[in-house]
Write a protein that holds these residues in place. Structure first.
Motif, PDB file in Angstrom:
ATOM      1  N   LEU A 265       0.809  -1.216   0.000  1.00 40.87           N
ATOM      2  CA  LEU A 265       0.000   0.000   0.000  1.00 40.87           C
ATOM      3  C   LEU A 265       0.844   1.269   0.000  1.00 40.87           C
ATOM      4  CD1 LEU A 265      -2.704  -1.022   2.640  1.00 40.87           C
ATOM      5  CD2 LEU A 265      -2.876  -1.139   0.150  1.00 40.87           C
ATOM      6  N   LEU A 266       2.142   1.127   0.187  1.00 45.14           N
ATOM      7  CA  LEU A 266       2.987   2.311   0.310  1.00 45.14           C
ATOM      8  C   LEU A 266       2.989   3.146  -0.967  1.00 45.14           C
ATOM      9  CD1 LEU A 266       4.968   3.996   1.909  1.00 45.14           C
ATOM     10  CD2 LEU A 266       6.807   2.471   1.157  1.00 45.14           C
ATOM     11  N   LEU A 267       3.293   2.544  -2.095  1.00 44.43           N
ATOM     12  CA  LEU A 267       3.349   3.281  -3.357  1.00 44.43           C
ATOM     13  C   LEU A 267       1.981   3.827  -3.778  1.00 44.43           C
ATOM     14  CD1 LEU A 267       5.004   4.288  -5.721  1.00 44.43           C
ATOM     15  CD2 LEU A 267       4.682   2.060  -6.834  1.00 44.43           C
ATOM     16  N   PRO A 268       0.888   3.025  -3.715  1.00 44.52           N
ATOM     17  CA  PRO A 268      -0.420   3.600  -4.068  1.00 44.52           C
ATOM     18  C   PRO A 268      -0.820   4.784  -3.195  1.00 44.52           C
ATOM     19  CG  PRO A 268      -0.540   1.214  -4.071  1.00 44.52           C
ATOM     20  CD  PRO A 268       0.790   1.568  -3.490  1.00 44.52           C
ATOM     21  N   LEU A 269      -0.554   4.701  -1.891  1.00 46.64           N
ATOM     22  CA  LEU A 269      -0.895   5.818  -1.012  1.00 46.64           C
ATOM     23  C   LEU A 269      -0.063   7.055  -1.339  1.00 46.64           C
ATOM     24  CD1 LEU A 269      -1.370   4.082   2.466  1.00 46.64           C
ATOM     25  CD2 LEU A 269      -3.098   5.340   1.174  1.00 46.64           C
ATOM     26  N   PHE A 270       1.211   6.841  -1.609  1.00 43.58           N
ATOM     27  CA  PHE A 270       2.080   7.971  -1.941  1.00 43.58           C
ATOM     28  C   PHE A 270       1.612   8.662  -3.226  1.00 43.58           C
ATOM     29  CE2 PHE A 270       5.849   9.819  -3.955  1.00 43.58           C
ATOM     30  CZ  PHE A 270       6.298  10.645  -2.935  1.00 43.58           C
ATOM     31  N   VAL A 271       1.318   7.867  -4.235  1.00 44.46           N
ATOM     32  CA  VAL A 271       0.834   8.440  -5.501  1.00 44.46           C
ATOM     33  C   VAL A 271      -0.503   9.151  -5.290  1.00 44.46           C
ATOM     34  CG1 VAL A 271       0.059   7.876  -7.824  1.00 44.46           C
ATOM     35  CG2 VAL A 271       2.083   6.743  -6.883  1.00 44.46           C
ATOM     36  N   LEU A 272      -1.383   8.556  -4.484  1.00 45.37           N
ATOM     37  CA  LEU A 272      -2.684   9.179  -4.216  1.00 45.37           C
ATOM     38  C   LEU A 272      -2.516  10.512  -3.499  1.00 45.37           C
ATOM     39  CD1 LEU A 272      -5.788   9.054  -4.140  1.00 45.37           C
ATOM     40  CD2 LEU A 272      -5.585   7.755  -2.001  1.00 45.37           C
ATOM     41  N   PHE A 273      -1.644  10.568  -2.502  1.00 41.07           N
ATOM     42  CA  PHE A 273      -1.437  11.815  -1.773  1.00 41.07           C
ATOM     43  C   PHE A 273      -0.816  12.888  -2.663  1.00 41.07           C
ATOM     44  CE2 PHE A 273      -1.120   9.480   2.548  1.00 41.07           C
ATOM     45  CZ  PHE A 273      -2.502   9.468   2.618  1.00 41.07           C
ATOM     46  N   VAL A 274       0.131  12.500  -3.503  1.00 41.03           N
ATOM     47  CA  VAL A 274       0.738  13.471  -4.406  1.00 41.03           C
ATOM     48  C   VAL A 274      -0.303  14.019  -5.384  1.00 41.03           C
ATOM     49  CG1 VAL A 274       2.433  13.782  -6.253  1.00 41.03           C
ATOM     50  CG2 VAL A 274       3.054  12.496  -4.196  1.00 41.03           C
ATOM     51  N   SER A 275      -1.181  13.141  -5.884  1.00 42.84           N
ATOM     52  CA  SER A 275      -2.228  13.593  -6.803  1.00 42.84           C
ATOM     53  C   SER A 275      -3.213  14.528  -6.106  1.00 42.84           C
ATOM     54  CB  SER A 275      -2.970  12.384  -7.381  1.00 42.84           C
ATOM     55  OG  SER A 275      -2.081  11.525  -8.071  1.00 42.84           O
ATOM     56  N   LEU A 276      -3.582  14.181  -4.877  1.00 45.13           N
ATOM     57  CA  LEU A 276      -4.502  15.046  -4.136  1.00 45.13           C
ATOM     58  C   LEU A 276      -3.862  16.384  -3.802  1.00 45.13           C
ATOM     59  CD1 LEU A 276      -6.177  12.491  -1.688  1.00 45.13           C
ATOM     60  CD2 LEU A 276      -7.218  13.610  -3.662  1.00 45.13           C
ATOM     61  N   GLN A 277      -2.557  16.372  -3.543  1.00 41.86           N
ATOM     62  CA  GLN A 277      -1.870  17.636  -3.279  1.00 41.86           C
ATOM     63  C   GLN A 277      -1.964  18.578  -4.475  1.00 41.86           C
ATOM     64  OE1 GLN A 277       1.733  16.756  -0.089  1.00 41.86           O
ATOM     65  NE2 GLN A 277       2.176  16.711  -2.252  1.00 41.86           N
ATOM     66  N   SER A 278      -1.763  18.022  -5.656  1.00 39.63           N
ATOM     67  CA  SER A 278      -1.806  18.853  -6.862  1.00 39.63           C
ATOM     68  C   SER A 278      -3.223  19.342  -7.161  1.00 39.63           C
ATOM     69  CB  SER A 278      -1.268  18.067  -8.064  1.00 39.63           C
ATOM     70  OG  SER A 278       0.052  17.616  -7.818  1.00 39.63           O
ATOM     71  N   PHE A 279      -4.216  18.514  -6.842  1.00 38.86           N
ATOM     72  CA  PHE A 279      -5.602  18.864  -7.169  1.00 38.86           C
ATOM     73  C   PHE A 279      -6.205  19.809  -6.131  1.00 38.86           C
ATOM     74  CE2 PHE A 279     -10.196  17.948  -6.960  1.00 38.86           C
ATOM     75  CZ  PHE A 279     -10.551  18.323  -8.256  1.00 38.86           C
ATOM     76  N   LEU A 280      -5.970  19.519  -4.852  1.00 31.45           N
ATOM     77  CA  LEU A 280      -6.591  20.300  -3.789  1.00 31.45           C
ATOM     78  C   LEU A 280      -5.704  21.432  -3.275  1.00 31.45           C
ATOM     79  CD1 LEU A 280      -8.100  17.362  -1.678  1.00 31.45           C
ATOM     80  CD2 LEU A 280      -9.275  18.787  -3.375  1.00 31.45           C
TER      81      LEU A 280
ATOM     82  N   VAL B 182      -3.336  21.167  -1.169  1.00 28.87           N
ATOM     83  CA  VAL B 182      -3.192  20.931   0.263  1.00 28.87           C
ATOM     84  C   VAL B 182      -2.007  19.997   0.468  1.00 28.87           C
ATOM     85  CG1 VAL B 182      -4.254  19.984   2.335  1.00 28.87           C
ATOM     86  CG2 VAL B 182      -5.649  21.245   0.699  1.00 28.87           C
ATOM     87  N   LYS B 183      -1.145  20.331   1.400  1.00 29.37           N
ATOM     88  CA  LYS B 183       0.035  19.513   1.655  1.00 29.37           C
ATOM     89  C   LYS B 183      -0.347  18.271   2.447  1.00 29.37           C
ATOM     90  CE  LYS B 183       4.692  19.595   3.603  1.00 29.37           C
ATOM     91  NZ  LYS B 183       5.697  20.378   4.367  1.00 29.37           N
TER      92      LYS B 183
ATOM     93  N   SER C 216       3.258  16.096   6.042  1.00 30.70           N
ATOM     94  CA  SER C 216       2.426  16.735   7.064  1.00 30.70           C
ATOM     95  C   SER C 216       1.870  15.680   8.014  1.00 30.70           C
ATOM     96  CB  SER C 216       1.275  17.510   6.419  1.00 30.70           C
ATOM     97  OG  SER C 216       0.381  16.623   5.763  1.00 30.70           O
ATOM     98  N   TYR C 217       1.314  16.155   9.125  1.00 31.45           N
ATOM     99  CA  TYR C 217       0.672  15.243  10.076  1.00 31.45           C
ATOM    100  C   TYR C 217      -0.557  14.589   9.457  1.00 31.45           C
ATOM    101  CZ  TYR C 217       3.526  17.500  13.703  1.00 31.45           C
ATOM    102  OH  TYR C 217       4.566  17.967  14.451  1.00 31.45           O
TER     103      TYR C 217
ATOM    104  N   THR D  32       6.711  11.537   5.995  1.00 33.08           N
ATOM    105  CA  THR D  32       6.983  12.618   6.931  1.00 33.08           C
ATOM    106  C   THR D  32       8.143  13.465   6.437  1.00 33.08           C
ATOM    107  OG1 THR D  32       8.454  11.195   8.250  1.00 33.08           O
ATOM    108  CG2 THR D  32       6.135  11.332   8.916  1.00 33.08           C
ATOM    109  N   SER D  33       8.229  14.659   6.967  1.00 30.93           N
ATOM    110  CA  SER D  33       9.333  15.581   6.697  1.00 30.93           C
ATOM    111  C   SER D  33      10.205  15.652   7.946  1.00 30.93           C
ATOM    112  CB  SER D  33       8.770  16.959   6.351  1.00 30.93           C
ATOM    113  OG  SER D  33       8.043  17.497   7.447  1.00 30.93           O
ATOM    114  N   PRO D  34      11.351  16.333   7.897  1.00 32.09           N
ATOM    115  CA  PRO D  34      12.171  16.460   9.109  1.00 32.09           C
ATOM    116  C   PRO D  34      11.423  17.061  10.297  1.00 32.09           C
ATOM    117  CG  PRO D  34      13.453  17.086   7.187  1.00 32.09           C
ATOM    118  CD  PRO D  34      12.049  16.857   6.710  1.00 32.09           C
ATOM    119  N   GLU D  35      10.435  17.909  10.022  1.00 34.10           N
ATOM    120  CA  GLU D  35       9.682  18.519  11.123  1.00 34.10           C
ATOM    121  C   GLU D  35       8.628  17.580  11.696  1.00 34.10           C
ATOM    122  OE1 GLU D  35      10.033  19.895   8.141  1.00 34.10           O
ATOM    123  OE2 GLU D  35      11.622  21.359   8.626  1.00 34.10           O
ATOM    124  N   THR D  36       8.171  16.595  10.935  1.00 31.68           N
ATOM    125  CA  THR D  36       7.107  15.700  11.389  1.00 31.68           C
ATOM    126  C   THR D  36       7.584  14.262  11.582  1.00 31.68           C
ATOM    127  OG1 THR D  36       6.420  15.300   9.088  1.00 31.68           O
ATOM    128  CG2 THR D  36       5.329  17.097  10.282  1.00 31.68           C
ATOM    129  N   GLN D  37       8.884  14.033  11.562  1.00 31.88           N
ATOM    130  CA  GLN D  37       9.407  12.674  11.731  1.00 31.88           C
ATOM    131  C   GLN D  37       9.026  12.104  13.090  1.00 31.88           C
ATOM    132  OE1 GLN D  37      13.629  12.689  11.095  1.00 31.88           O
ATOM    133  NE2 GLN D  37      13.458  12.262   8.904  1.00 31.88           N
TER     134      GLN D  37
END
Length: 290
Positions: free
Chosen positions: A126-141, A143-144, A148-149, A228-233
């Motif tokens: 599920l890692l790759l599908p979720l990552f692709v889904l989040f990246v697509s939603l970021q571009s569409f909405l 929203v980061k 992010s948390y 996660t990013s360095p701030e949300t690790q």
């Protein structure tokens, strides 16, 4: 003489066998933890030495690790992400479990089996599908999500929500209908019955679902290392990065690594100590008599 057939489960094994098993299990559990505790107060130069006990106790490892690793931020991120995800999962799961156990509708059994099927899917798939889904939603909405948390919390919900729902279905199915029917006769609505009657009776199940959902997020490293990013690790990602940095180093800081690992496990121990009476308590003991 009917009472003679009611055997106590503890009487199946002789007392000395039970004590022997307890001692053996305690050794298997406590020896690794004790060795970690010993290494955490051992000077780094003596970790690979020939002596089991250090020449002096290096308690400064516990003070130095806070600056070597950004452990405070990692612990805060892990507690925040895991607590929010587990709380949302339990709130949604108790509503879903109530509908499943109190109403009959088309697709109910298929939905229950799908909850079990989701648990059988390897997380890495599920890692790759979720990552692709989040990246697509970021571009569409706009929203980061990645870094992010919110993205990590949504990810953990995909695992903790099916488990919490299935667990609470078994708890709510054993709560007698007479209790809530009596409340509705007195004028309570479905929502009031759920909140005032069902939730208190199912409190042990809610706690179990909360604790295990919390552990789902707390123990994760795979998804957190990508989303996660360095701030949300989370603390797990920080420990993994610190451990990898010790490979090939001039003087590996194993003492600080072990002390950080022990500190990262402390919140889980505290969680178990707080809720242990609910974890081992009965389902609805004392709710209905006769």
């Amino acid at each position: 003489m009917r009472h003679r057939n009611n055997y106590n489960a503890q009487e199946v094994l002789p007392p000395w066998v039970r004590w022997l098993l307890i001692v053996v299990l305690a050794i298997f559990v406590l020896v690794p933890v004790g060795y970690m505790l010993l290494l955490s107060v051992t000077p780094d130069i003596e970790v690979n030495g020939a002596h089991f006990l250090p020449s002096h106790w290096a308690f400064e490892n516990y003070a130095q690790m806070w600056s070597t690793i950004n452990l405070a931020q990692g612990l805060f991120n892990s507690v925040l992400i895991s607590l929010v995800a587990s709380t949302i999962a339990v709130i949604l799961a108790v509503g879903a479990a109530y509908v499943i156990t109190r109403f009959h509708f088309r697709g109910r059994v298929a939905y229950l089996y799908s909850l079990i099927g989701l648990q059988a899917i390897p997380s890495i798939m599920l890692l790759l599908p979720l990552f692709v889904l989040f990246v697509s939603l970021q571009s569409f909405l706009q929203v980061k999500l990645v870094g992010s948390y919110t993205g990590v919390i949504i990810t953990y919900l995909t695992f903790s929500l099916p488990f919490a729902t299935w667990l609470l279905v078994t708890y709510l199915a054993n709560i007698p209908l007479d209790v809530e029917e009596a409340a509705m006769i007195d004028g309570a609505t479905r929502l009031q019955t759920l909140w005032r009657i069902i939730v208190p009776l199912a409190l042990p199940g809610l706690v179990v679902a909360l604790v295990f959902s919390f552990l789902t997020g707390w123990n994760d490293v795979l998804f957190a290392s990508v989303l996660t990013s360095p701030e949300t690790q989370t603390v797990g990602v920080q420990l993994q990065a610190f451990s990898a940095a010790q490979e090939g180093g001039a003087l590996p800081l194993y003492g600080q690594l072990m002390s950080a690992a022990l500190m990262s496990g402390l919140p889980v121990v505290i969680l178990y100590l707080i809720f242990q009476k609910y974890l081992i308590g009965g389902l609805t003991a004392g709710s209905v008599k006769g």
